[in-house]
Design an enzyme around this catalytic site. Structure first.
Site, short mmCIF file in Angstrom:
data_model
loop_
_atom_site.label_atom_id
_atom_site.label_comp_id
_atom_site.label_asym_id
_atom_site.label_seq_id
_atom_site.Cartn_x
_atom_site.Cartn_y
_atom_site.Cartn_z
N SER A 321 36.69 18.07 78.01
CA SER A 321 36.16 18.26 76.69
C SER A 321 34.65 18.28 76.65
O SER A 321 34.01 19.16 77.21
CB SER A 321 36.75 17.14 75.83
OG SER A 321 36.13 16.99 74.62
N ASP A 332 25.81 26.79 83.98
CA ASP A 332 25.55 28.19 83.64
C ASP A 332 24.06 28.48 83.52
O ASP A 332 23.62 29.62 83.72
CB ASP A 332 26.26 28.56 82.33
CG ASP A 332 27.74 28.87 82.54
OD1 ASP A 332 28.23 28.65 83.66
OD2 ASP A 332 28.38 29.33 81.58
N LYS A 346 40.05 22.00 79.15
CA LYS A 346 40.46 22.13 77.76
C LYS A 346 39.32 22.72 76.95
O LYS A 346 38.22 22.20 76.94
CB LYS A 346 40.86 20.80 77.16
CG LYS A 346 41.33 20.99 75.74
CD LYS A 346 41.44 19.70 75.00
CE LYS A 346 41.78 20.02 73.56
NZ LYS A 346 40.59 20.05 72.73
#
Length: 434
Positions: A321, A332, A346
């Site tokens: 989460s 990223d 998730k």
């Protein structure tokens, strides 16, 4: 989205959570049932609750097809029944939600809802001790007296035994049972019988509202490098301010690099994850959420980072989460090297609502994506340096917490090795990791 707090009531919390914990943001909403609905159903109060649940799902659920079931027919069925108790209504609601085939859209009875809101608030009302059942003595034993707590002020220490609570012997009680007896309304009195070195003492304490520490940190000397180690247990409403204090304190100690440990962190408040990402990132996207209408919302860094020192992040299969939002943003944007095991996977966002009888409802309202548009649902984040612990290694660390973040911790040791051979920070966007 606003940060969650117990000061808001009634309230809604938006959740992004892995092992059915929370990542939450909060805005203030009244329960969804209108006055006309309440008037028409006032002869059978459990139906008010049933319709509150139905209305919330009908308004917010991320899948407009409701898993290809006729949600209007579900309402007709729910309201055609006669409920003789709230428990019957609870059962009917749970059965209706199962039709959505979404384990994260779920009903919470009053006790479950209270536990969830306590978790996300990052606060408890009690005396401020963490307990364990000592395996050797089979006695309830203090693991820690929390900072700024009545327990610490009274001199309670790690290793003290809790022999009685308000005169009730604790022999035979488990940690959960003892905790429920110790907790209570702030300002009320409690007497604990403490055992230490063969002697017993009765301490009379006044319960208080206590901020639960979710961030722990220390300065480590790793060869010639000063490394700031920070462990984040969950993203509660106090996590961001605790993280800020940790980074600022370690900055003052002139650390050369950081290790952020998200292993075992199941999630918490969404806004907390965004705020914490901004402490590490000077610029760049953090996370994008998309609702059932296709509307998207993107959170970005806002040039308020607290450090650009090299950063390694530790993750495992229980990092879920909000942990995945933070790790994904740092990965990223090439701000950190991610070390450890594949994360939970998730990528759904829930809102949690209080209902009229004190129960609650979690509803999946959106999907989230990492800055590069990656959908990690059922896949998780793949670390830059993938290193799984063996069962023996995991057991060793679990049974000997003092070994975590030491050379005996393989994932931490690998992170230190990466920090020793690379210099990666927000100022080095093209850095790659091997």
């Amino acid at each position: 989205m606003l940060q969650s707090s117990r000061r808001f009531s009634p309230f809604q919390i938006a959740l992004v959570s892995g092992a059915i914990a929370t990542t939450a943001t909060l805005s203030v909403y009244a329960p969804v049932s209108s006055r006309s609905i309440r008037t028409s159903l006032q002869d059978n109060s459990p139906k008010i609750l049933v319709d509150e649940v139905w209305q919330l799902v009908n308004t917010e659920y991320v899948d407009g097809t409701f898993n290809k079931i006729n949600w209007q027919t579900v309402r007709q069925d729910l309201l055609s029944r006669n409920y003789t108790s709230k428990e019957q209504a609870y059962t009917a609601v749970k059965q209706a939600l199962e039709k959505l085939n979404d384990p994260y859209t779920r009903f919470l009875d009053p006790k479950q809802f209270e536990a969830l809101t306590d978790q996300t608030s990052g606060e408890l009302s009690g005396v401020g001790i963490r307990l364990e059942l000592n395996e050797k003595t089979n006695k309830l034993t203090v693991v820690e007296a929390i900072a700024n707590s009545p327990a610490l002020a009274a001199g309670i220490k790690a290793g003290d035994e809790i022999l009685a609570i308000n005169g009730k012997p604790t022999r035979g009680l488990d940690v959960q049972q003892a905790s429920s007896l110790i907790r209570g309304k702030a300002g009320t009195l409690i007497t604990l019988r403490i055992g230490r070195s063969g002697k017993t003492t009765d301490l009379r304490l006044t319960r208080a509202t206590i901020e639960v520490p979710t961030v722990r940190y220390t300065l480590k000397q790793e060869g010639k490098r000063r490394v700031g180690y920070i462990s984040l247990r969950e993203f509660s409403s106090h996590a961001a301010e605790q993280m800020q204090r940790a980074i600022q304190d370690l900055n003052r100690q002139q650390v050369d690099a950081y290790v952020l440990d998200l292993r075992g962190n199941p999630g918490g408040l969404l806004q907390a994850s965004i705020e914490i990402a901004r402490m590490w990132m000077e610029n760049g996207a953090i996370v994008k959420t998309v609702d059932r209408a296709g509307a998207s919302d993107q959170s970005i860094a806002n040039r308020t980072s607290l450090t650009n020192r090299p950063l390694a992040v530790l993750v495992d299969g229980n990092s879920a989460s909000a942990s995945e939002i933070l790790a994904g943003a740092l990965q990223d944007n090439n701000r950190a090297v991610i070390v450890g095991s594949q994360t939970f996977g998730k990528a759904l966002v829930q809102s949690v609502h209080s209902l009229s009888d004190g129960s609650g409802l979690a509803v999946t309202i959106a999907h989230y994506y990492t800055p590069k548009g990656t959908d990690i649902s059922h896949k998780g984040i793949t670390p830059n340096i993938k290193l799984d612990l063996t069962e023996a290694q995991a057991q060793t660390l679990s049974s000997n917490p003092a070994l975590v973040a030491t050379p005996n911790d393989p994932q931490y040791a690998r992170a230190i090795a990466a920090l020793s051979t690379n210099s990666f920070a927000s100022s080095s966007p093209n850095q790659s990791f091997k």
